[in-house]
Design a protein around this motif. Sequence first.
Motif, PDB file in Angstrom:
ATOM      1  N   GLU A 139      -8.740  -0.309  47.723  1.00 53.61           N
ATOM      2  CA  GLU A 139      -9.914   0.484  48.094  1.00 53.61           C
ATOM      3  C   GLU A 139      -9.575   1.967  48.103  1.00 53.61           C
ATOM      4  N   GLY A 140     -10.447   2.739  47.474  1.00 55.60           N
ATOM      5  CA  GLY A 140     -10.261   4.183  47.406  1.00 55.60           C
ATOM      6  C   GLY A 140      -9.476   4.645  46.197  1.00 55.60           C
ATOM      7  N   ASP A 141      -8.951   3.708  45.399  1.00 55.17           N
ATOM      8  CA  ASP A 141      -8.192   4.090  44.207  1.00 55.17           C
ATOM      9  C   ASP A 141      -9.107   4.704  43.153  1.00 55.17           C
ATOM     10  N   VAL A 142      -8.533   5.577  42.342  1.00 54.44           N
ATOM     11  CA  VAL A 142      -9.248   6.160  41.210  1.00 54.44           C
ATOM     12  C   VAL A 142      -8.990   5.272  39.995  1.00 54.44           C
ATOM     13  N   LEU A 143     -10.029   4.626  39.498  1.00 55.03           N
ATOM     14  CA  LEU A 143      -9.889   3.738  38.344  1.00 55.03           C
ATOM     15  C   LEU A 143      -9.629   4.522  37.059  1.00 55.03           C
ATOM     16  N   MET A 144     -10.310   5.644  36.905  1.00 56.58           N
ATOM     17  CA  MET A 144     -10.259   6.439  35.685  1.00 56.58           C
ATOM     18  C   MET A 144     -10.913   7.789  35.986  1.00 56.58           C
ATOM     19  N   THR A 145     -10.838   8.702  35.041  1.00 58.89           N
ATOM     20  CA  THR A 145     -11.572   9.961  35.175  1.00 58.89           C
ATOM     21  C   THR A 145     -12.442  10.145  33.937  1.00 58.89           C
ATOM     22  N   VAL A 146     -13.610  10.718  34.165  1.00 58.71           N
ATOM     23  CA  VAL A 146     -14.562  11.008  33.095  1.00 58.71           C
ATOM     24  C   VAL A 146     -14.945  12.472  33.218  1.00 58.71           C
ATOM     25  N   SER A 147     -14.705  13.220  32.147  1.00 55.03           N
ATOM     26  CA  SER A 147     -14.963  14.665  32.162  1.00 55.03           C
ATOM     27  C   SER A 147     -14.288  15.330  33.359  1.00 55.03           C
ATOM     28  N   GLY A 148     -13.110  14.818  33.710  1.00 61.64           N
ATOM     29  CA  GLY A 148     -12.343  15.386  34.808  1.00 61.64           C
ATOM     30  C   GLY A 148     -12.777  14.926  36.183  1.00 61.64           C
ATOM     31  N   ARG A 149     -13.819  14.108  36.258  1.00 60.85           N
ATOM     32  CA  ARG A 149     -14.322  13.627  37.545  1.00 60.85           C
ATOM     33  C   ARG A 149     -13.787  12.227  37.838  1.00 60.85           C
ATOM     34  N   PRO A 150     -13.577  11.882  39.105  1.00 64.26           N
ATOM     35  CA  PRO A 150     -13.003  10.579  39.446  1.00 64.26           C
ATOM     36  C   PRO A 150     -14.041   9.465  39.446  1.00 64.26           C
ATOM     37  N   VAL A 151     -13.558   8.253  39.191  1.00 56.57           N
ATOM     38  CA  VAL A 151     -14.354   7.036  39.377  1.00 56.57           C
ATOM     39  C   VAL A 151     -13.592   6.190  40.394  1.00 56.57           C
ATOM     40  N   PHE A 152     -14.157   6.080  41.613  1.00 56.79           N
ATOM     41  CA  PHE A 152     -13.480   5.410  42.718  1.00 56.79           C
ATOM     42  C   PHE A 152     -13.873   3.930  42.790  1.00 56.79           C
ATOM     43  N   ALA A 153     -12.969   3.119  43.340  1.00 60.90           N
ATOM     44  CA  ALA A 153     -13.247   1.711  43.634  1.00 60.90           C
ATOM     45  C   ALA A 153     -13.410   1.554  45.140  1.00 60.90           C
ATOM     46  N   LEU A 154     -14.544   0.969  45.551  1.00 55.81           N
ATOM     47  CA  LEU A 154     -14.805   0.700  46.962  1.00 55.81           C
ATOM     48  C   LEU A 154     -15.233  -0.755  47.109  1.00 55.81           C
ATOM     49  N   GLY A 155     -15.014  -1.310  48.299  1.00 55.01           N
ATOM     50  CA  GLY A 155     -15.414  -2.687  48.559  1.00 55.01           C
ATOM     51  C   GLY A 155     -16.873  -2.781  48.934  1.00 55.01           C
ATOM     52  N   GLY A 156     -17.571  -3.724  48.317  1.00 52.07           N
ATOM     53  CA  GLY A 156     -18.981  -3.926  48.626  1.00 52.07           C
ATOM     54  C   GLY A 156     -19.617  -4.885  47.655  1.00 52.07           C
ATOM     55  N   SER A 157     -20.592  -5.658  48.129  1.00 48.86           N
ATOM     56  CA  SER A 157     -21.249  -6.658  47.284  1.00 48.86           C
ATOM     57  C   SER A 157     -22.470  -6.115  46.561  1.00 48.86           C
ATOM     58  N   VAL A 158     -23.025  -4.990  47.030  1.00 53.84           N
ATOM     59  CA  VAL A 158     -24.188  -4.388  46.368  1.00 53.84           C
ATOM     60  C   VAL A 158     -23.683  -3.475  45.264  1.00 53.84           C
ATOM     61  N   PRO A 159     -24.087  -3.697  44.024  1.00 55.84           N
ATOM     62  CA  PRO A 159     -23.593  -2.837  42.945  1.00 55.84           C
ATOM     63  C   PRO A 159     -24.136  -1.424  43.050  1.00 55.84           C
ATOM     64  N   MET A 160     -23.366  -0.483  42.586  1.00 53.52           N
ATOM     65  CA  MET A 160     -23.826   0.897  42.516  1.00 53.52           C
ATOM     66  C   MET A 160     -24.905   0.979  41.434  1.00 53.52           C
ATOM     67  N   TYR A 161     -26.068   1.529  41.787  1.00 48.95           N
ATOM     68  CA  TYR A 161     -27.141   1.606  40.803  1.00 48.95           C
ATOM     69  C   TYR A 161     -27.886   2.944  40.815  1.00 48.95           C
ATOM     70  N   ARG A 162     -27.461   3.861  41.698  1.00 50.08           N
ATOM     71  CA  ARG A 162     -28.129   5.159  41.796  1.00 50.08           C
ATOM     72  C   ARG A 162     -27.178   6.146  42.442  1.00 50.08           C
ATOM     73  N   ALA A 163     -27.541   7.421  42.376  1.00 44.88           N
ATOM     74  CA  ALA A 163     -26.779   8.436  43.110  1.00 44.88           C
ATOM     75  C   ALA A 163     -27.114   8.321  44.590  1.00 44.88           C
ATOM     76  N   LEU A 164     -26.109   8.518  45.435  1.00 43.44           N
ATOM     77  CA  LEU A 164     -26.313   8.473  46.880  1.00 43.44           C
ATOM     78  C   LEU A 164     -26.140   9.872  47.433  1.00 43.44           C
ATOM     79  N   GLY A 165     -27.127  10.300  48.187  1.00 46.85           N
ATOM     80  CA  GLY A 165     -27.084  11.648  48.746  1.00 46.85           C
ATOM     81  C   GLY A 165     -28.027  11.773  49.927  1.00 46.85           C
ATOM     82  N   PRO A 166     -28.155  12.973  50.494  1.00 44.59           N
ATOM     83  CA  PRO A 166     -29.029  13.181  51.647  1.00 44.59           C
ATOM     84  C   PRO A 166     -30.434  12.653  51.387  1.00 44.59           C
ATOM     85  N   GLY A 167     -30.912  11.879  52.347  1.00 47.24           N
ATOM     86  CA  GLY A 167     -32.267  11.351  52.245  1.00 47.24           C
ATOM     87  C   GLY A 167     -32.336   9.927  51.718  1.00 47.24           C
ATOM     88  N   THR A 168     -31.290   9.448  51.069  1.00 42.86           N
ATOM     89  CA  THR A 168     -31.323   8.068  50.571  1.00 42.86           C
ATOM     90  C   THR A 168     -30.993   7.101  51.702  1.00 42.86           C
TER      91      THR A 168
END
Length: 481
Positions: free
Chosen positions: A120-149
């Motif tokens: 958990e918390g590992d960086v799987l890869m980078t895209v355009s210099g940005r990280p792609v993190f691995a986190l534990g959870g059963s709900v797939p990531m499907y949108r950006a998460l930010g204030p108000g969501t």
Amino acid sequence: MSHPREDATSRIGSGRRRLGVVVSAVVLVGAGGWFAGTQVQSPADAAASHQAPKAGPVTVAVVRQSLTASVVATGSVEFASPRPLSLAGPVGSGAAAGADGEGAEQRVTKAPVAGTKIKEGDVLMTVSGRPVFALGGSVPMYRALGPGTSGDDVTQLQKALKRLGFDPGGTSGTYGQGTATAVADWYKSEGYDAQEPSPADQQQLGSLEQAVSAAQEALLTTNSGAGEESSSETGSSSTPAPQSSTDKQVHEIQVKSAQKALDLANGALSGFKATYGTKVPAGEVVFLPKLPARLDKVSVKTGDTPSAQIGTVTSSDVVVQAAVPGTDAQLLRHGMTARLTTADGKSAQGTVDVVADGSDSSSGADSATTTPSTTDDTNSASDSTAAVQVRITVPEPGPLAGEAEAAVKVTIKVGASDGKVLTVPMAAIHTSSDGRARVKVERGDVVTDVHVTVGLSAAGIVEVKADGGALKAGERVVVGE
């Protein structure tokens, strides 16, 4: 001068010697004739001596022994729970992003590595210099998460942040300022900047704030405009002239319109501010149901566009998949022990987990015995031999941990006799027209049918029981003609 008696004696001795030679010669000739007579055969005798022995049944002995039945198959070592891995959207923009906040086309700048153990918390890869993190959870990531969501995906993000040591202030499922702060601190600890508002977002915020200011000014102007107009009509600024009813109605309409414009501008600004702040872009987190996991296969390399599946991830648990004939699969039950052996002799122990026959694996045969279907009088229907997939879990893989995709011999014990029992080859079992099993026992020059009850079978050997002790160890049963 010789004496007459000596001459006579000499003649007698010479005669005896000649007689002995003649007798010896006769004896030798007779012996040679006897020897020749014993070695020489007539054509009829020679033909008779080369004839095959009289045909008889092929028999084997009845053996008393312990019997163990096993299902043997070939399987392959795999890792459990394979699932495709892909990004839910683009990654965010870095400090050097363009005016639109994102690059024109995103590229893999550090590819994932097959075989990597993911925590958990590992960086799987980078895209355009940005990280792609691995986190534990059963709900797939499907949108950006930010204030108000808000939602279950936000809740599992908040729980993951807490596990990583960054307290979001609660796990309410609503992304607030506490969550934003925790996200920013988490990214910083990994050497990255969290996704802050882009230049476009900042520009939009400024435009909305300006719209609010303009609406406020318009409302103030509208409120003061009616009084100034009345004063100018009378020529005096101190004593406003009374307004007509029409002017008053027009003024009220103008004020309401200006107020509505201000309300709309404030609503747009408030709505935008509710989503303005530190975000987690859709492509920067991958939620996995079970961690640690293993990156099994990789489908992208540095320079690729990560628009499709980027690989396959599995759990770190080792399993063995084997194909077993249907007749053998019926003997398997959930929880049976399996012995797994590699080609070079390495071994481990596993447990039958799933028998993929369309039903629960615990619905195997009630007993580990099987009745042989070999017959000579009637043919009985045999079970299907179509291959059935069997999965075996390996809690302690030991030497199999590094043997992904290796072939192993799978041996599953499905039954054992109660001590030593009478056994015969499967070929010795025949079925009468009445459906009863029997064996043919050779006793002297007579072959006798003995009815038996068959039990456990293994490796071509079957347990038999004869009523009244009519069959004993050491007796010979017919297996062929």
